[in-house]
Design a protein around this motif. Structure first.
Motif, PDB file in Angstrom:
ATOM      1  N   ILE A   1      32.102  60.830  40.490  1.00 56.44           N
ATOM      2  CA  ILE A   1      31.537  60.060  39.376  1.00 56.44           C
ATOM      3  C   ILE A   1      32.092  60.644  38.082  1.00 56.44           C
ATOM      4  N   SER A   2      33.326  60.275  37.786  1.00 55.24           N
ATOM      5  CA  SER A   2      33.938  60.764  36.554  1.00 55.24           C
ATOM      6  C   SER A   2      33.764  59.705  35.460  1.00 55.24           C
ATOM      7  N   PRO A   3      33.714  60.134  34.240  1.00 59.69           N
ATOM      8  CA  PRO A   3      33.526  59.161  33.152  1.00 59.69           C
ATOM      9  C   PRO A   3      34.758  58.256  33.030  1.00 59.69           C
ATOM     10  N   GLN A   4      34.535  57.013  32.653  1.00 53.50           N
ATOM     11  CA  GLN A   4      35.612  56.041  32.492  1.00 53.50           C
ATOM     12  C   GLN A   4      36.385  56.350  31.212  1.00 53.50           C
ATOM     13  N   VAL A   5      37.706  56.240  31.343  1.00 57.00           N
ATOM     14  CA  VAL A   5      38.568  56.495  30.192  1.00 57.00           C
ATOM     15  C   VAL A   5      38.606  55.225  29.329  1.00 57.00           C
ATOM     16  N   THR A   6      38.403  55.431  28.063  1.00 61.07           N
ATOM     17  CA  THR A   6      38.499  54.289  27.143  1.00 61.07           C
ATOM     18  C   THR A   6      39.776  54.436  26.331  1.00 61.07           C
ATOM     19  N   TRP A   7      40.497  53.327  26.215  1.00 66.51           N
ATOM     20  CA  TRP A   7      41.760  53.333  25.495  1.00 66.51           C
ATOM     21  C   TRP A   7      41.536  52.794  24.087  1.00 66.51           C
ATOM     22  N   GLU A   8      42.256  53.393  23.168  1.00 70.92           N
ATOM     23  CA  GLU A   8      42.143  52.946  21.780  1.00 70.92           C
ATOM     24  C   GLU A   8      42.864  51.610  21.565  1.00 70.92           C
ATOM     25  N   SER A   9      43.960  51.420  22.303  1.00 71.51           N
ATOM     26  CA  SER A   9      44.681  50.151  22.147  1.00 71.51           C
ATOM     27  C   SER A   9      45.245  49.740  23.501  1.00 71.51           C
ATOM     28  N   GLU A  10      45.641  48.501  23.610  1.00 70.48           N
ATOM     29  CA  GLU A  10      46.210  47.976  24.852  1.00 70.48           C
ATOM     30  C   GLU A  10      47.590  48.576  25.103  1.00 70.48           C
ATOM     31  N   ALA A  11      48.341  48.888  24.080  1.00 69.52           N
ATOM     32  CA  ALA A  11      49.681  49.465  24.211  1.00 69.52           C
ATOM     33  C   ALA A  11      49.585  50.869  24.796  1.00 69.52           C
ATOM     34  N   GLU A  12      48.617  51.604  24.341  1.00 68.44           N
ATOM     35  CA  GLU A  12      48.415  52.958  24.848  1.00 68.44           C
ATOM     36  C   GLU A  12      48.092  52.919  26.340  1.00 68.44           C
ATOM     37  N   LYS A  13      47.311  51.968  26.747  1.00 68.14           N
ATOM     38  CA  LYS A  13      46.944  51.819  28.137  1.00 68.14           C
ATOM     39  C   LYS A  13      48.168  51.477  28.990  1.00 68.14           C
ATOM     40  N   GLU A  14      49.036  50.584  28.506  1.00 71.77           N
ATOM     41  CA  GLU A  14      50.239  50.194  29.240  1.00 71.77           C
ATOM     42  C   GLU A  14      51.195  51.365  29.384  1.00 71.77           C
TER      43      GLU A  14
END
Length: 157
Positions: A130-143
């Motif tokens: 049960i690890s915390p979900q990573v939140t991305w600041e932008s969609e580009a960073e996630k890609e």
């Protein structure tokens, strides 16, 4: 005739007291009963021919038996001198409860320690899943992160 009676009386005087007095040896039943119960300061399982402590115990027990002491008196004298450690098995009265209970207490303590350790290990395993979900600041960073992970995965697999 008088000489025969005198000779017979002398023989009886010397033979009968020796026959009636039970001289205990290391082969006598009473001796074996006492020796089976003594720990002999940890030397009970040693070889008699090479163990001086065991030889001393054997001599002492034979002397005590020949002096008229009973088996219980001999055992009690050793218990008085060395405590319950003089016997191979602890007493069954209140003084022996600790000696009889220690193996069970050790077993229970070991089981408790293993159970606590297993609970701790299982708890860590669940927390890791049960690890915390990573939140991305932008969609580009996630890609970019996904591409890097994919490249690394391909390198190793």
């Amino acid at each position: 005739m008088g000489k025969k009676i005198l000779l017979g009386a002398l023989i009886l005087i010397f033979v009968l007291p020796n026959a009636s007095s039970a001289a205990f040896t290391e082969n006598s039943k009473e001796f074996q009963n006492v020796i089976k119960q003594l720990d002999m300061q940890g030397h009970a399982e040693d070889e008699l021919s090479s163990c001086k402590v065991k030889q001393i115990y054997y001599e002492e027990v034979v002397e005590m038996l020949n002096s008229g002491m009973s088996e219980q008196e001999i055992l009690q004298s050793y218990v008085d001198e060395y405590g319950q450690a003089a016997l191979r098995t602890p007493a069954t009265d209140k003084s022996g409860w600790v000696a009889w209970g220690m193996p069970f207490a050790g077993l229970a303590g070991g089981i408790a320690i293993v159970a606590a350790w297993l609970k701790k290990v299982k708890g860590k395993g669940i927390k890791d899943e049960i690890s915390p979900q990573v939140t991305w600041e932008s969609e580009a960073e996630k890609e970019i992160a996904e591409q890097m992970f994919e490249e690394e995965r391909r390198k190793h697999f």
